[in-house]
Design an enzyme around this catalytic site. Sequence first.
Site, PDB file in Angstrom:
ATOM      1  N   SER A   1      58.132  54.265  26.327  1.00 54.63           N
ATOM      2  CA  SER A   1      59.502  54.697  26.520  1.00 54.63           C
ATOM      3  C   SER A   1      59.595  56.225  26.502  1.00 54.63           C
ATOM      4  O   SER A   1      58.877  56.888  27.246  1.00 54.63           O
ATOM      5  CB  SER A   1      60.386  54.035  25.454  1.00 54.63           C
ATOM      6  OG  SER A   1      61.744  54.235  25.714  1.00 54.63           O
TER       7      SER A   1
ATOM      8  N   HIS B   1      59.868  52.894  31.319  1.00 56.87           N
ATOM      9  CA  HIS B   1      60.994  52.065  31.746  1.00 56.87           C
ATOM     10  C   HIS B   1      62.240  52.931  31.822  1.00 56.87           C
ATOM     11  O   HIS B   1      62.202  54.115  31.492  1.00 56.87           O
ATOM     12  CB  HIS B   1      61.193  50.854  30.827  1.00 56.87           C
ATOM     13  CG  HIS B   1      61.584  51.194  29.425  1.00 56.87           C
ATOM     14  ND1 HIS B   1      61.782  50.242  28.459  1.00 56.87           N
ATOM     15  CD2 HIS B   1      61.818  52.378  28.795  1.00 56.87           C
ATOM     16  CE1 HIS B   1      62.116  50.814  27.323  1.00 56.87           C
ATOM     17  NE2 HIS B   1      62.149  52.111  27.502  1.00 56.87           N
TER      18      HIS B   1
END
Length: 196
Positions: free
Chosen positions: A101, A126
Amino acid sequence: MPIGVPKVPFRSPGEGDTSWVDIYNRLYRERLFFLGQEVDTDISNQLISLMIYLSIEKDTKDLYLFINSPGGWVISGMAIYDTMQFVRPDVQTICMGLAASIASFILVGGAITKRIAFPHARVMIHQPASSFYEAQTGEFILEAEELLKLRETITRVYVQRTGKPIWVVSEDMERDVFMSATEAQAHGIVDLVAVQ
């Protein structure tokens, strides 16, 4: 049984006596930092202040940021990234374990040619997410607009720093994409995979 933070001997240049300091303070003095937790304002402010202080102290010696983090708060991670771009010394990023992330965003922010992953490290990218579901409609729309702006900014940075086309990065950010160290290298997130 927890052992706490280990203490190690340290002698400042010009001092005769050795003192015992915790291992992190000793490593900071060697310009080595660790992001080994979820990214939040506390760790973000700590890393930012260390980078700024050490860049003022000596602006020609590289800084080293070791990353093993599941990600965390986007704005706090972007503050770390921005500081890495701002300070004069190169910041070398080293992924050991996991950079997921916003931690992968910090990883890609290292100095080009100085971004490394350990052989068994994992990287995950993501799109940014929010947990702001119980808001009024107007607040929810504003939150969605802010998330879209953050996604565009993050996508633009990945495109710039990896050399991948925008459509590849955008497609990868649609879902959780996990990569091995060699896949992260092929994707342009890291430049080198450390040899065993």
